[in-house]
Every structure is written in C-alpha cells, then in structure tokens.
Motif scaffolding. Sequence first.
Motif, PDB file in Angstrom:
ATOM      1  N   ARG A 145       0.686  -0.980   0.089  1.00 53.92           N
ATOM      2  CA  ARG A 145      -0.071  -0.171   0.123  1.00 53.92           C
ATOM      3  C   ARG A 145       0.841   1.240  -0.132  1.00 53.92           C
ATOM      4  NH1 ARG A 145      -3.474  -0.424   5.156  1.00 53.92           N
ATOM      5  NH2 ARG A 145      -1.785  -1.601   5.553  1.00 53.92           N
ATOM      6  N   GLN A 146       0.483   2.295  -0.938  1.00 54.05           N
ATOM      7  CA  GLN A 146       1.318   3.400  -0.692  1.00 54.05           C
ATOM      8  C   GLN A 146       0.926   4.356   0.416  1.00 54.05           C
ATOM      9  OE1 GLN A 146       3.767   4.460  -3.099  1.00 54.05           O
ATOM     10  NE2 GLN A 146       3.752   2.569  -3.958  1.00 54.05           N
ATOM     11  N   LYS A 147       1.841   4.818   1.023  1.00 54.64           N
ATOM     12  CA  LYS A 147       1.698   5.782   2.097  1.00 54.64           C
ATOM     13  C   LYS A 147       1.825   7.110   1.786  1.00 54.64           C
ATOM     14  CE  LYS A 147       2.771   2.301   5.505  1.00 54.64           C
ATOM     15  NZ  LYS A 147       3.954   2.051   6.696  1.00 54.64           N
ATOM     16  N   ASP A 148       0.852   8.057   1.857  1.00 57.71           N
ATOM     17  CA  ASP A 148       1.226   9.753   1.511  1.00 57.71           C
ATOM     18  C   ASP A 148       1.117  10.419   2.655  1.00 57.71           C
ATOM     19  OD1 ASP A 148       1.517   8.848  -1.358  1.00 57.71           O
ATOM     20  OD2 ASP A 148      -0.811   8.946  -1.499  1.00 57.71           O
ATOM     21  N   PHE A 149       2.386  10.960   3.037  1.00 55.47           N
ATOM     22  CA  PHE A 149       2.184  11.806   4.275  1.00 55.47           C
ATOM     23  C   PHE A 149       2.392  13.377   3.967  1.00 55.47           C
ATOM     24  CE2 PHE A 149       3.905   7.603   5.512  1.00 55.47           C
ATOM     25  CZ  PHE A 149       2.937   7.240   6.705  1.00 55.47           C
ATOM     26  N   ARG A 150       1.975  13.976   4.702  1.00 58.41           N
ATOM     27  CA  ARG A 150       2.056  15.585   4.566  1.00 58.41           C
ATOM     28  C   ARG A 150       2.597  16.289   5.764  1.00 58.41           C
ATOM     29  NH1 ARG A 150      -2.892  13.784   5.023  1.00 58.41           N
ATOM     30  NH2 ARG A 150      -4.295  14.873   6.143  1.00 58.41           N
ATOM     31  N   MET A 151       2.817  17.458   5.650  1.00 57.57           N
ATOM     32  CA  MET A 151       3.569  18.313   6.877  1.00 57.57           C
ATOM     33  C   MET A 151       1.931  18.658   7.847  1.00 57.57           C
ATOM     34  SD  MET A 151       6.116  20.808   5.234  1.00 57.57           S
ATOM     35  CE  MET A 151       6.103  21.953   6.585  1.00 57.57           C
ATOM     36  N   GLY A 152       2.603  18.281   8.970  1.00 59.12           N
ATOM     37  CA  GLY A 152       1.404  18.571  10.064  1.00 59.12           C
ATOM     38  C   GLY A 152       0.697  17.250  10.453  1.00 59.12           C
ATOM     39  N   GLN A 153       1.028  16.352   9.814  1.00 62.56           N
ATOM     40  CA  GLN A 153       0.066  15.078   9.915  1.00 62.56           C
ATOM     41  C   GLN A 153       0.633  14.262  11.368  1.00 62.56           C
ATOM     42  OE1 GLN A 153       0.213  12.441   6.675  1.00 62.56           O
ATOM     43  NE2 GLN A 153      -1.465  11.042   7.507  1.00 62.56           N
ATOM     44  N   SER A 154      -0.106  13.646  11.986  1.00 64.68           N
ATOM     45  CA  SER A 154      -0.040  13.095  13.160  1.00 64.68           C
ATOM     46  C   SER A 154       0.091  11.590  12.774  1.00 64.68           C
ATOM     47  CB  SER A 154      -1.034  12.871  14.324  1.00 64.68           C
ATOM     48  OG  SER A 154      -1.237  14.238  14.464  1.00 64.68           O
ATOM     49  N   VAL A 155       1.328  10.900  13.206  1.00 66.90           N
ATOM     50  CA  VAL A 155       1.533   9.460  12.972  1.00 66.90           C
ATOM     51  C   VAL A 155       2.133   8.691  14.020  1.00 66.90           C
ATOM     52  CG1 VAL A 155       2.266  10.376  10.425  1.00 66.90           C
ATOM     53  CG2 VAL A 155       4.083  10.361  12.126  1.00 66.90           C
ATOM     54  N   LEU A 156       2.383   7.473  13.878  1.00 64.62           N
ATOM     55  CA  LEU A 156       2.851   6.723  14.866  1.00 64.62           C
ATOM     56  C   LEU A 156       4.100   6.078  14.344  1.00 64.62           C
ATOM     57  CD1 LEU A 156      -0.384   4.350  15.986  1.00 64.62           C
ATOM     58  CD2 LEU A 156       0.662   6.484  16.995  1.00 64.62           C
TER      59      LEU A 156
ATOM     60  N   PHE B 219       3.338  11.501  16.646  1.00 62.26           N
ATOM     61  CA  PHE B 219       4.243  12.372  16.515  1.00 62.26           C
ATOM     62  C   PHE B 219       3.733  13.473  15.384  1.00 62.26           C
ATOM     63  CE2 PHE B 219       6.536   8.678  18.158  1.00 62.26           C
ATOM     64  CZ  PHE B 219       7.251   9.327  19.352  1.00 62.26           C
ATOM     65  N   LEU B 220       4.231  14.482  15.161  1.00 60.59           N
ATOM     66  CA  LEU B 220       3.853  15.529  13.949  1.00 60.59           C
ATOM     67  C   LEU B 220       4.966  15.196  12.963  1.00 60.59           C
ATOM     68  CD1 LEU B 220       2.584  18.530  15.849  1.00 60.59           C
ATOM     69  CD2 LEU B 220       1.254  16.959  14.774  1.00 60.59           C
ATOM     70  N   ILE B 221       4.559  15.278  11.482  1.00 65.12           N
ATOM     71  CA  ILE B 221       5.563  15.305  10.471  1.00 65.12           C
ATOM     72  C   ILE B 221       5.991  16.817  10.365  1.00 65.12           C
ATOM     73  CG2 ILE B 221       5.665  15.197   8.291  1.00 65.12           C
ATOM     74  CD1 ILE B 221       3.857  12.738   8.496  1.00 65.12           C
ATOM     75  N   LYS B 222       7.161  17.063  10.230  1.00 65.30           N
ATOM     76  CA  LYS B 222       7.717  18.189  10.052  1.00 65.30           C
ATOM     77  C   LYS B 222       8.275  18.475   8.694  1.00 65.30           C
ATOM     78  CE  LYS B 222      11.139  21.308  12.559  1.00 65.30           C
ATOM     79  NZ  LYS B 222      12.337  21.238  13.386  1.00 65.30           N
ATOM     80  N   GLU B 223       8.662  17.388   8.053  1.00 63.51           N
ATOM     81  CA  GLU B 223       9.079  17.522   6.823  1.00 63.51           C
ATOM     82  C   GLU B 223       9.221  16.279   5.998  1.00 63.51           C
ATOM     83  OE1 GLU B 223      12.813  18.956   4.011  1.00 63.51           O
ATOM     84  OE2 GLU B 223      12.919  19.343   6.340  1.00 63.51           O
ATOM     85  N   VAL B 224       8.899  16.137   4.750  1.00 60.76           N
ATOM     86  CA  VAL B 224       8.783  14.775   3.868  1.00 60.76           C
ATOM     87  C   VAL B 224       9.886  14.931   2.838  1.00 60.76           C
ATOM     88  CG1 VAL B 224       7.515  13.221   2.460  1.00 60.76           C
ATOM     89  CG2 VAL B 224       6.431  14.503   4.357  1.00 60.76           C
ATOM     90  N   LYS B 225      10.663  14.103   2.966  1.00 61.95           N
ATOM     91  CA  LYS B 225      12.000  13.859   2.035  1.00 61.95           C
ATOM     92  C   LYS B 225      11.383  13.495   0.740  1.00 61.95           C
ATOM     93  CE  LYS B 225      14.823  15.374   5.442  1.00 61.95           C
ATOM     94  NZ  LYS B 225      15.568  16.490   5.654  1.00 61.95           N
TER      95      LYS B 225
END
Length: 106
Positions: free
Chosen positions: A25-36, A57-63
Amino acid sequence: MKLTTYESSKLYKEKVKLYHDRKIRQKDFRMGQSVLLFNSRMKLFPSKLRSKWAGPFLIKEVKSHGAIEMQDPMSQRSWVVNGQRVQPYLGGDVERLTTIINMSYA
C-alpha cells in the motif's frame, strides 16, 4: 533441459513479484499530519502485551527519497526516520512508555 528450468524459474519469480507488489500500500504523508512510529529498537524485556507503536508525533518535513522528519509535540525534539516505519495516526490513546536502564560493567 537446463534452459527450460531457468525459464520456468524466471516466470515463477516474475509472478511472485507481481503478487507481492500488489499487496504493497502506498503511504502519502504531508506536513503537520499525526503519525505513529514503529519501535523496533533494543528489546531487553520482550512481552506480548506491550505495544510496538509509539506516538503520536507530528511530521515536520517529508523528504523526496522517503525519509520523514518527525517532531515530538511534548519535548519539541525532532529526528529523521525511514518512511516505512511510520503509519498514519487515526486517533485514540497510545500508551507512552519511558524506561531508563542504568548499565554498569562489573
């Protein structure tokens, strides 16, 4: 006979690869999203009932290469992790475990 064996082995490997690739499954993350975060580090006291997911935790940046820079909202500490160790946080309570182990050499 060797040629047909190599050819059938190649066909089998292609079919298995297609099967497994469909399950990813593809995971698309964006800034400010809460993740485990999947905690797979140092297992001194293994137990079945302890959760392996830490967070949220909060995502600060996606490389661009799949790494994710995360930030702990409580301590404001940030670090970079592999994107495969992260899953979206959908809400609810997550038990935060903190253990301090003093090791001494005797």
